[in-house]
Scaffold this motif. Structure first.
Motif, PDB file in Angstrom:
ATOM      1  N   HIS A  60      -5.942   2.250  25.173  1.00  0.00           N
ATOM      2  CA  HIS A  60      -5.415   2.695  23.873  1.00  0.00           C
ATOM      3  C   HIS A  60      -4.153   1.918  23.500  1.00  0.00           C
ATOM      4  O   HIS A  60      -3.989   1.512  22.342  1.00  0.00           O
ATOM      5  CB  HIS A  60      -5.122   4.201  23.882  1.00  0.00           C
ATOM      6  CG  HIS A  60      -6.344   5.052  23.800  1.00  0.00           C
ATOM      7  ND1 HIS A  60      -7.130   5.128  22.668  1.00  0.00           N
ATOM      8  CD2 HIS A  60      -6.929   5.875  24.715  1.00  0.00           C
ATOM      9  CE1 HIS A  60      -8.136   5.963  22.885  1.00  0.00           C
ATOM     10  NE2 HIS A  60      -8.039   6.427  24.124  1.00  0.00           N
ATOM     11  N   LEU A  61      -3.275   1.715  24.475  1.00  0.00           N
ATOM     12  CA  LEU A  61      -2.054   0.948  24.202  1.00  0.00           C
ATOM     13  C   LEU A  61      -2.379  -0.491  23.815  1.00  0.00           C
ATOM     14  O   LEU A  61      -1.804  -1.025  22.858  1.00  0.00           O
ATOM     15  CB  LEU A  61      -1.138   0.945  25.438  1.00  0.00           C
ATOM     16  CG  LEU A  61      -0.213   2.122  25.596  1.00  0.00           C
ATOM     17  CD1 LEU A  61       0.535   2.033  26.924  1.00  0.00           C
ATOM     18  CD2 LEU A  61       0.766   2.217  24.438  1.00  0.00           C
ATOM     19  N   ASN A  62      -3.283  -1.108  24.548  1.00  0.00           N
ATOM     20  CA  ASN A  62      -3.662  -2.492  24.232  1.00  0.00           C
ATOM     21  C   ASN A  62      -4.279  -2.586  22.840  1.00  0.00           C
ATOM     22  O   ASN A  62      -4.012  -3.527  22.090  1.00  0.00           O
ATOM     23  CB  ASN A  62      -4.630  -3.049  25.279  1.00  0.00           C
ATOM     24  CG  ASN A  62      -3.944  -3.302  26.606  1.00  0.00           C
ATOM     25  OD1 ASN A  62      -2.735  -3.502  26.660  1.00  0.00           O
ATOM     26  ND2 ASN A  62      -4.711  -3.269  27.682  1.00  0.00           N
ATOM     27  N   ASN A  63      -5.112  -1.604  22.484  1.00  0.00           N
ATOM     28  CA  ASN A  63      -5.754  -1.614  21.164  1.00  0.00           C
ATOM     29  C   ASN A  63      -4.750  -1.403  20.042  1.00  0.00           C
ATOM     30  O   ASN A  63      -4.840  -2.053  19.004  1.00  0.00           O
ATOM     31  CB  ASN A  63      -6.852  -0.552  21.081  1.00  0.00           C
ATOM     32  CG  ASN A  63      -8.068  -0.917  21.903  1.00  0.00           C
ATOM     33  OD1 ASN A  63      -8.295  -2.086  22.203  1.00  0.00           O
ATOM     34  ND2 ASN A  63      -8.834   0.084  22.291  1.00  0.00           N
ATOM     35  N   VAL A  64      -3.800  -0.505  20.231  1.00  0.00           N
ATOM     36  CA  VAL A  64      -2.848  -0.220  19.156  1.00  0.00           C
ATOM     37  C   VAL A  64      -1.850  -1.358  18.959  1.00  0.00           C
ATOM     38  O   VAL A  64      -1.257  -1.495  17.898  1.00  0.00           O
ATOM     39  CB  VAL A  64      -2.120   1.140  19.386  1.00  0.00           C
ATOM     40  CG1 VAL A  64      -0.980   1.016  20.377  1.00  0.00           C
ATOM     41  CG2 VAL A  64      -1.649   1.731  18.062  1.00  0.00           C
ATOM     42  N   ASP A  65      -1.685  -2.201  19.973  1.00  0.00           N
ATOM     43  CA  ASP A  65      -0.783  -3.352  19.862  1.00  0.00           C
ATOM     44  C   ASP A  65      -1.361  -4.454  18.971  1.00  0.00           C
ATOM     45  O   ASP A  65      -0.626  -5.324  18.501  1.00  0.00           O
ATOM     46  CB  ASP A  65      -0.485  -3.941  21.251  1.00  0.00           C
ATOM     47  CG  ASP A  65       0.615  -3.177  21.966  1.00  0.00           C
ATOM     48  OD1 ASP A  65       1.351  -2.429  21.298  1.00  0.00           O
ATOM     49  OD2 ASP A  65       0.732  -3.324  23.204  1.00  0.00           O
ATOM     50  N   ARG A  66      -2.665  -4.416  18.735  1.00  0.00           N
ATOM     51  CA  ARG A  66      -3.303  -5.455  17.920  1.00  0.00           C
ATOM     52  C   ARG A  66      -3.006  -5.220  16.433  1.00  0.00           C
ATOM     53  O   ARG A  66      -2.973  -4.073  15.981  1.00  0.00           O
ATOM     54  CB  ARG A  66      -4.818  -5.445  18.135  1.00  0.00           C
ATOM     55  CG  ARG A  66      -5.209  -5.843  19.541  1.00  0.00           C
ATOM     56  CD  ARG A  66      -6.719  -5.999  19.655  1.00  0.00           C
ATOM     57  NE  ARG A  66      -7.065  -6.301  21.022  1.00  0.00           N
ATOM     58  CZ  ARG A  66      -7.942  -5.622  21.739  1.00  0.00           C
ATOM     59  NH1 ARG A  66      -8.614  -4.629  21.207  1.00  0.00           N
ATOM     60  NH2 ARG A  66      -8.177  -5.957  22.989  1.00  0.00           N
ATOM     61  N   PRO A  67      -2.860  -6.314  15.676  1.00  0.00           N
ATOM     62  CA  PRO A  67      -2.652  -6.163  14.226  1.00  0.00           C
ATOM     63  C   PRO A  67      -3.853  -5.470  13.578  1.00  0.00           C
ATOM     64  O   PRO A  67      -4.998  -5.707  13.967  1.00  0.00           O
ATOM     65  CB  PRO A  67      -2.525  -7.604  13.710  1.00  0.00           C
ATOM     66  CG  PRO A  67      -2.222  -8.435  14.920  1.00  0.00           C
ATOM     67  CD  PRO A  67      -2.807  -7.705  16.103  1.00  0.00           C
ATOM     68  N   GLY A  68      -3.592  -4.578  12.653  1.00  0.00           N
ATOM     69  CA  GLY A  68      -4.649  -3.872  11.935  1.00  0.00           C
ATOM     70  C   GLY A  68      -5.337  -2.816  12.779  1.00  0.00           C
ATOM     71  O   GLY A  68      -6.446  -2.375  12.441  1.00  0.00           O
ATOM     72  N   SER A  69      -4.702  -2.381  13.849  1.00  0.00           N
ATOM     73  CA  SER A  69      -5.325  -1.390  14.734  1.00  0.00           C
ATOM     74  C   SER A  69      -5.376  -0.015  14.070  1.00  0.00           C
ATOM     75  O   SER A  69      -4.647   0.263  13.131  1.00  0.00           O
ATOM     76  CB  SER A  69      -4.556  -1.302  16.049  1.00  0.00           C
ATOM     77  OG  SER A  69      -3.239  -0.854  15.806  1.00  0.00           O
ATOM     78  N   ASP A  70      -6.222   0.820  14.575  1.00  0.00           N
ATOM     79  CA  ASP A  70      -6.417   2.175  14.057  1.00  0.00           C
ATOM     80  C   ASP A  70      -5.445   3.120  14.772  1.00  0.00           C
ATOM     81  O   ASP A  70      -5.701   3.560  15.900  1.00  0.00           O
ATOM     82  CB  ASP A  70      -7.869   2.599  14.285  1.00  0.00           C
ATOM     83  CG  ASP A  70      -8.191   3.941  13.666  1.00  0.00           C
ATOM     84  OD1 ASP A  70      -7.265   4.624  13.170  1.00  0.00           O
ATOM     85  OD2 ASP A  70      -9.380   4.318  13.675  1.00  0.00           O
ATOM     86  N   VAL A  71      -4.334   3.408  14.109  1.00  0.00           N
ATOM     87  CA  VAL A  71      -3.299   4.262  14.698  1.00  0.00           C
ATOM     88  C   VAL A  71      -3.826   5.688  14.868  1.00  0.00           C
ATOM     89  O   VAL A  71      -3.480   6.367  15.840  1.00  0.00           O
ATOM     90  CB  VAL A  71      -2.003   4.234  13.847  1.00  0.00           C
ATOM     91  CG1 VAL A  71      -0.977   5.202  14.393  1.00  0.00           C
ATOM     92  CG2 VAL A  71      -1.431   2.826  13.805  1.00  0.00           C
ATOM     93  N   ASP A  72      -4.671   6.130  13.943  1.00  0.00           N
ATOM     94  CA  ASP A  72      -5.239   7.485  14.064  1.00  0.00           C
ATOM     95  C   ASP A  72      -6.066   7.620  15.344  1.00  0.00           C
ATOM     96  O   ASP A  72      -5.987   8.634  16.043  1.00  0.00           O
ATOM     97  CB  ASP A  72      -6.116   7.821  12.849  1.00  0.00           C
ATOM     98  CG  ASP A  72      -5.292   8.017  11.583  1.00  0.00           C
ATOM     99  OD1 ASP A  72      -4.101   8.384  11.712  1.00  0.00           O
ATOM    100  OD2 ASP A  72      -5.841   7.807  10.489  1.00  0.00           O
ATOM    101  N   ALA A  73      -6.846   6.596  15.657  1.00  0.00           N
ATOM    102  CA  ALA A  73      -7.654   6.619  16.878  1.00  0.00           C
ATOM    103  C   ALA A  73      -6.747   6.619  18.106  1.00  0.00           C
ATOM    104  O   ALA A  73      -7.009   7.314  19.094  1.00  0.00           O
ATOM    105  CB  ALA A  73      -8.601   5.418  16.920  1.00  0.00           C
ATOM    106  N   TYR A  74      -5.656   5.850  18.036  1.00  0.00           N
ATOM    107  CA  TYR A  74      -4.690   5.806  19.128  1.00  0.00           C
ATOM    108  C   TYR A  74      -4.079   7.188  19.378  1.00  0.00           C
ATOM    109  O   TYR A  74      -4.058   7.679  20.509  1.00  0.00           O
ATOM    110  CB  TYR A  74      -3.585   4.787  18.816  1.00  0.00           C
ATOM    111  CG  TYR A  74      -2.368   4.917  19.700  1.00  0.00           C
ATOM    112  CD1 TYR A  74      -2.410   4.500  21.033  1.00  0.00           C
ATOM    113  CD2 TYR A  74      -1.185   5.458  19.212  1.00  0.00           C
ATOM    114  CE1 TYR A  74      -1.301   4.629  21.857  1.00  0.00           C
ATOM    115  CE2 TYR A  74      -0.071   5.588  20.026  1.00  0.00           C
ATOM    116  CZ  TYR A  74      -0.128   5.176  21.345  1.00  0.00           C
ATOM    117  OH  TYR A  74       0.966   5.305  22.158  1.00  0.00           O
ATOM    118  N   VAL A  75      -3.633   7.835  18.300  1.00  0.00           N
ATOM    119  CA  VAL A  75      -2.994   9.151  18.422  1.00  0.00           C
ATOM    120  C   VAL A  75      -3.999  10.192  18.931  1.00  0.00           C
ATOM    121  O   VAL A  75      -3.677  10.997  19.805  1.00  0.00           O
ATOM    122  CB  VAL A  75      -2.367   9.583  17.072  1.00  0.00           C
ATOM    123  CG1 VAL A  75      -1.910  11.029  17.113  1.00  0.00           C
ATOM    124  CG2 VAL A  75      -1.203   8.666  16.718  1.00  0.00           C
ATOM    125  N   ALA A  76      -5.217  10.147  18.409  1.00  0.00           N
ATOM    126  CA  ALA A  76      -6.245  11.091  18.849  1.00  0.00           C
ATOM    127  C   ALA A  76      -6.566  10.878  20.334  1.00  0.00           C
ATOM    128  O   ALA A  76      -6.685  11.850  21.105  1.00  0.00           O
ATOM    129  CB  ALA A  76      -7.509  10.932  18.007  1.00  0.00           C
TER     130      ALA A  76
END
Length: 122
Positions: A60-76
């Protein structure tokens, strides 16, 4: 003679009390031994589950670090992981508390037994 009979009766009562304490102690030791094995197994499983959740957190951390990542998915995802960790910790915490309680009961029974045993021999 009455005094001797009274003393013998008191000794018999003490022996019965000692026997009962010994039975309680034996049952408690059996419980403690079983719980110890269960606790160790549960702890190993707990560590395995935590490692898996940490790996998922890293994703989740690696995914949210990418530009245009889905912050909602990260928080969920983070919310779900933290809730699971809390549940797992609560479960193992209850086992630890129960085990500690039984260890304290065993210590109390042992001391009580020793006190009665030493007073019955004097």
């Amino acid at each position: 003679a009455a005094r001797a009979a009274g003393a013998a009766g008191a000794a018999g009562c003490s022996q019965a009390a000692l026997d009962e304490l010994a039975r309680q102690h034996d049952r408690l030791i059996g419980t403690i031994l079983a719980e110890e094995e269960e606790l160790i197994t549960a702890h190993r499983q707990h560590i395995d589950m935590m490692v898996e959740l940490i790996k998922e957190e890293m994703l989740h951390l690696n995914n949210v670090d990418r530009p245009g990542s889905d912050v909602d998915a990260y928080v969920a995802g983070l919310d779900r992981i933290l809730r699971l960790k809390a549940e797992y910790i609560s479960g193992i915490r209850q086992r630890v508390d129960t085990f500690k309680e039984h260890l304290q009961q065993e210590d109390t029974l042992s001391k009580k037994f020793q006190t009665l045993a030493s007073s019955s021999t004097t």
